[in-house]
Design an enzyme around this catalytic site. Structure first.
Site, PDB file in Angstrom:
ATOM      1  N   ASP A  96       0.897  -1.253   0.075  1.00  0.00           N
ATOM      2  CA  ASP A  96      -0.003   0.026   0.083  1.00  0.00           C
ATOM      3  C   ASP A  96       0.833   1.480  -0.046  1.00  0.00           C
ATOM      4  OD1 ASP A  96      -3.208   0.450   1.019  1.00  0.00           O
ATOM      5  OD2 ASP A  96      -2.068   2.027   0.714  1.00  0.00           O
ATOM      6  N   LEU A 134      -0.479   4.144   0.877  1.00  0.00           N
ATOM      7  CA  LEU A 134      -1.087   4.835   1.770  1.00  0.00           C
ATOM      8  C   LEU A 134      -1.625   6.265   1.071  1.00  0.00           C
ATOM      9  CD1 LEU A 134       1.849   4.584   4.722  1.00  0.00           C
ATOM     10  CD2 LEU A 134      -0.357   2.995   4.189  1.00  0.00           C
ATOM     11  N   ASP A 170       4.118   1.918  -4.276  1.00  0.00           N
ATOM     12  CA  ASP A 170       2.960   2.405  -5.169  1.00  0.00           C
ATOM     13  C   ASP A 170       3.164   1.275  -6.375  1.00  0.00           C
ATOM     14  OD1 ASP A 170       1.777   3.716  -7.498  1.00  0.00           O
ATOM     15  OD2 ASP A 170       2.128   5.403  -6.419  1.00  0.00           O
ATOM     16  N   THR A 191     -16.178  -2.337 -10.784  1.00  0.00           N
ATOM     17  CA  THR A 191     -17.277  -1.704 -10.260  1.00  0.00           C
ATOM     18  C   THR A 191     -18.520  -1.916 -11.303  1.00  0.00           C
ATOM     19  OG1 THR A 191     -17.898   0.374  -9.953  1.00  0.00           O
ATOM     20  CG2 THR A 191     -16.381   0.400 -11.410  1.00  0.00           C
ATOM     21  N   SER A 244     -18.282   8.546 -14.646  1.00  0.00           N
ATOM     22  CA  SER A 244     -17.363   9.383 -14.240  1.00  0.00           C
ATOM     23  C   SER A 244     -15.763   8.973 -14.823  1.00  0.00           C
ATOM     24  CB  SER A 244     -17.399   9.279 -12.684  1.00  0.00           C
ATOM     25  OG  SER A 244     -16.514   8.116 -12.324  1.00  0.00           O
ATOM     26  N   TYR A 303     -13.575   8.420 -13.153  1.00  0.00           N
ATOM     27  CA  TYR A 303     -13.316   7.107 -12.255  1.00  0.00           C
ATOM     28  C   TYR A 303     -13.754   5.845 -12.810  1.00  0.00           C
ATOM     29  CZ  TYR A 303     -14.140   3.607  -8.821  1.00  0.00           C
ATOM     30  OH  TYR A 303     -14.380   2.333  -8.306  1.00  0.00           O
ATOM     31  N   HIS A 304     -14.890   5.828 -12.980  1.00  0.00           N
ATOM     32  CA  HIS A 304     -15.493   4.442 -13.570  1.00  0.00           C
ATOM     33  C   HIS A 304     -14.890   4.279 -14.807  1.00  0.00           C
ATOM     34  CE1 HIS A 304     -18.614   5.526 -10.399  1.00  0.00           C
ATOM     35  NE2 HIS A 304     -18.745   4.098 -10.543  1.00  0.00           N
ATOM     36  N   LYS A 308     -12.043   2.246 -14.535  1.00  0.00           N
ATOM     37  CA  LYS A 308     -12.135   0.699 -14.246  1.00  0.00           C
ATOM     38  C   LYS A 308     -12.469  -0.101 -15.550  1.00  0.00           C
ATOM     39  CE  LYS A 308     -12.055   0.611  -9.494  1.00  0.00           C
ATOM     40  NZ  LYS A 308     -11.597  -0.389  -8.670  1.00  0.00           N
ATOM     41  N   GLN A 311     -18.354  -4.689  -8.498  1.00  0.00           N
ATOM     42  CA  GLN A 311     -18.907  -4.550  -7.151  1.00  0.00           C
ATOM     43  C   GLN A 311     -19.701  -3.524  -7.112  1.00  0.00           C
ATOM     44  OE1 GLN A 311     -16.889  -5.722  -2.989  1.00  0.00           O
ATOM     45  NE2 GLN A 311     -16.438  -3.458  -3.517  1.00  0.00           N
ATOM     46  N   ARG A 334     -22.274   7.745   4.416  1.00  0.00           N
ATOM     47  CA  ARG A 334     -22.433   9.143   4.462  1.00  0.00           C
ATOM     48  C   ARG A 334     -23.798   9.368   5.349  1.00  0.00           C
ATOM     49  NH1 ARG A 334     -20.729  13.491   1.830  1.00  0.00           N
ATOM     50  NH2 ARG A 334     -22.622  14.031   0.674  1.00  0.00           N
ATOM     51  N   THR A 339     -29.115  13.150   3.006  1.00  0.00           N
ATOM     52  CA  THR A 339     -29.031  13.879   1.784  1.00  0.00           C
ATOM     53  C   THR A 339     -29.104  12.979   0.458  1.00  0.00           C
ATOM     54  OG1 THR A 339     -26.576  13.877   1.572  1.00  0.00           O
ATOM     55  CG2 THR A 339     -27.991  15.864   2.644  1.00  0.00           C
ATOM     56  N   ARG A 372     -24.521  15.195  -9.479  1.00  0.00           N
ATOM     57  CA  ARG A 372     -23.830  14.292 -10.787  1.00  0.00           C
ATOM     58  C   ARG A 372     -24.782  14.338 -11.751  1.00  0.00           C
ATOM     59  NH1 ARG A 372     -21.841   9.078  -7.292  1.00  0.00           N
ATOM     60  NH2 ARG A 372     -21.106  10.155  -5.376  1.00  0.00           N
ATOM     61  N   GLU A 407     -26.335  11.869 -13.864  1.00  0.00           N
ATOM     62  CA  GLU A 407     -26.829  10.274 -13.607  1.00  0.00           C
ATOM     63  C   GLU A 407     -28.260  10.345 -13.720  1.00  0.00           C
ATOM     64  OE1 GLU A 407     -25.734   9.014  -9.901  1.00  0.00           O
ATOM     65  OE2 GLU A 407     -27.033  10.419  -8.918  1.00  0.00           O
TER      66      GLU A 407
END
Ligand code: USQ
Length: 418
Positions: free
Chosen positions: A31, A33, A74, A144, A179, A181-182, A185, A208, A239, A251, A324, A326
Site C-alpha cells: 500500500d 497509503l 505504489d 465496479t 465518471s 473514475y468509472h 475501471k 462490485q 455518509r 441527503t 452528478r 446520472e
C-alpha cells in the site's frame, strides 16, 4: 493459500487481511497509503479513528500469531512491486490499490488525469509483474458495477450473446461509465481480459456494487477499518449514517429514484473469499457481479432513517440537488448468480447492518461534527468547480491540524495530484 493484497491499508483491504488470516490463509500486502492522503487533501478524516499502518501490522501479528509482510509501495513502482511479488510467491493477488472515488475524479483535469493514470497504469504494472514473477497466481481485480452504467436492458455478468446480421457471438456487455473514475475501471477490465487471452493469466474481475458498513473488532481498536463520510470518499450509505449521528439530515441526491446494487462490508469479504477459494482457470477472464440488494437512493435514505430512529436518534431526510450527471428514472436489473452458485449466503439484513454501523459511529460523532462542512456536495459533474476545500498547504489550517493523526503515516504529506 498465500494471498497478496494490493491496497491492504484501505477500507476493504484491511478487513480482508484479517478475514483471510482467520480462515487460515497466509497474507502479505502492499500500500502506498494514498487513501489517507486523499481524504486529508479533501479536508476530512475517517469517522472511525484508525491506527498508523505499522501499529496495525503489530496488532495483526499479536492477534493472529503471525507476521504480515508489508511493502509500502505504489504499484506504478514496477521494480519494487516485482520484488515484493517474487519474495512472497503468492497463489493469488487481490488488487484493491486504486483511487475509488467518482467525485474526486470529477474535480478538474488534474484529478481526472491522476485517477486514470494511477488506476490504469498501476493495473498494467501489476499485470506485467504477475507475468514475470507469479504467472500461475489468480488475479482478483476489483472492478465496479458502475462500468455498465444504467442501460435499458438487464445487466449480465460481463458477457452477453449478440446476433447481428445473421451471425451470433458472445461479447463483452457494453460499458457506459458515468465518471472519469468509472471509466478507469472499464479500461482496466479491457487490459485484464487481454492479459488473460495473451498470457494465460487466470483472473476474476469483480463488478462490485456500493459497499457499506463498519469494521470495529472489539478485540483491539488498531484493527478498525476506516469509514469515510466526505463527499468524495464516503459512499452514500456510510455518509447517510454519519449524517444521522450528528443530527444532520440524510441527503439523497435529486429525486432519489436512482438505483444501485449494494452489499455490506461483511458480504463483500465473504464474496471475495469465495472467489479466491474458487479461482478462475488459467487463461480464463471471469466476471462476477458482486451485489446483494438493488435499492433506490431514496429507499436507502429511509432505511438509514429507520435504523437511526430505532436507536433513539431523531433522523430526518432532506433531498439536495443532484450534483452528478446520472439517470434518476431508469431500468436496473443486474444478474448476480455466479457468487450464489459459489455459495454466497447474505449475512445480516441491511437494517441490522445499519444499526450496527450507527452504533459503531456514535462514540466518534465529534470527529464527524468537526468536519461536517465536508458533507455537502461541492463537485458538480457538468460545470467547472469552485472548490470550497481549504488549501492544505496553508500552514496551520484547521484541517491539517485535525487530520494529521490520520494521514501522517509513512512521513507523507497530503497527496496532491501533480
Ligand atoms: N448519493 C446520494 N447522496 C449522497 C451520496 C451519494 O444520493 O450523499 C447517490 C449518488 O448520486 C449515486 C449513489 O448515491 O446515485 C451512489 O453514490 P456513491 O457515492 O455511494 O457511489 P459511487 O460514486 O457510485 O461509487 C461507489 C464507490 C466506488 C464503487 C461504486 C460502485 O466509491 O468505488 O466503484 O460505489 S457502483 O456505484 O456500483 O458503481
Amino acid at each position: 493459500m498465500r494471498v497478496f493484497i494490493a491496497g491492504i491499508d484501505g477500507y476493504l483491504g484491511w478487513p480482508l487481511a484479517q478475514h483471510l488470516a482467520a480462515r487460515g490463509h497466509t497474507v502479505a500486502g502492499a500500500d502506498a497509503l494514498l487513501r489517507r492522503a486523499w481524504v486529508g487533501e479533501r479536508g476530512s478524516v475517517s469517522a472511525v479513528p484508525i491506527a498508523p499502518v505499522y501499529e496495525r501490522l503489530a496488532a495483526f501479528r499479536e492477534l493472529s500469531g503471525g507476521p504480515l509482510p508489508f511493502s509500502p509501495l505504489d504499484l506504478r513502482d514496477h521494480p519494487a512491486l516485482g520484488r515484493a511479488l517474487a519474495a512472497f510467491a503468492p497463489d493469488a493477488v487481490v488488487h484493491l490499490a486504486e483511487c475509488p472515488s467518482a467525485p474526486y475524479s470529477m474535480i478538474d483535469f488534474r484529478h481526472a488525469d491522476f485517477v486514470q493514470s494511477n488506476n490504469v497504469s498501476g493495473t498494467l504494472s501489476l499485470l506485467f509483474a504477475m507475468r514475470e514473477h507469479c504467472p500461475g497466481a489468480h488475479l482478483v481485480k476489483l472492478g465496479t458495477m458502475g462500468e455498465y452504467g444504467t442501460p435499458d436492458l438487464d445487466i449480465p455478468e460481463g458477457f452477453f450473446d449478440v446476433e447481428f446480421r445473421g451471425r451470433r457471438d458472445r461479447l463483452p456487455f457494453p460499458r457506459q461509465a458515468g465518471s472519469w473514475y468509472h471509466w478507469s475501471k472499464v479500461f482496466d477490465s479491457q487490459n485484464v481480459g487481454f492479459a488473460c487471452r495473451l498470457w494465460g493469466l487466470a483472473a476474476t474481475d469483480v463488478m462490485q456494487g456500493v459497499v457499506y458498513g463498519s469494521w470495529c473488532p472489539p478485540a483491539d481498536p488498531r484493527l478498525n477499518s476506516r469509514l469515510d463520510f466526505d463527499e468524495a470518499f464516503g459512499t452514500a450509505v456510510n455518509r447517510f449514517c454519519c449524517q444521522t449521528v450528528i443530527g444532520r439530515p440524510i441527503t439523497p441526491y435529486g429525486g432519489g429514484t436512482q438505483s444501485r446494487g449494494l452489499l455490506s462490508l461483511a458480504d463483500c469479504l465473504q464474496c471475495l473469499t469465495l472467489v479466491l477459494e474458487h479461482p478462475a482457470a488459467p487463461g480464463e477472464y471471469r466476471v462476477v457481479n458482486q451485489l446483494r440488494d438493488v435499492l433506490s437512493v431514496g429507499r436507502l435514505a429511509e432505511l438509514v432513517r429507520d435504523a437511526a430512529r430505532a436507536l433513539g436518534i431523531d433522523a430526518r431526510i432532506a433531498a439536495v440537488d443532484n450534483p452528478r450527471d446520472e439517470a434518476e428514472a431508469h431500468h436496473y436489473n443486474p444478474d448476480s448468480e455466479k457468487l450464489r452458485e459459489l455459495g454466497f449466503k447474505p449475512s445480516a439484513p441491511i437494517g441490522a447492518e445499519l444499526r450496527q454501523m450507527i452504533g459503531d459511529l456514535l462514540p466518534h460523532a465529534d470527529r464527524v461534527r468537526a468536519h461536517a462542512d465536508r458533507l455537502p456536495p461541492t463537485v458538480h459533474w457538468r460545470r467547472p468547480q469552485i472548490s470550497s476545500v481549504p488549501n492544505p498547504a496553508e500552514e496551520g489550517t484547521r484541517n491539517e491540524r485535525e487530520t494529521a493523526a490520520d494521514h501522517d503515516d509513512g512521513g507523507r504529506g497530503p497527496h496532491r495530484p501533480a
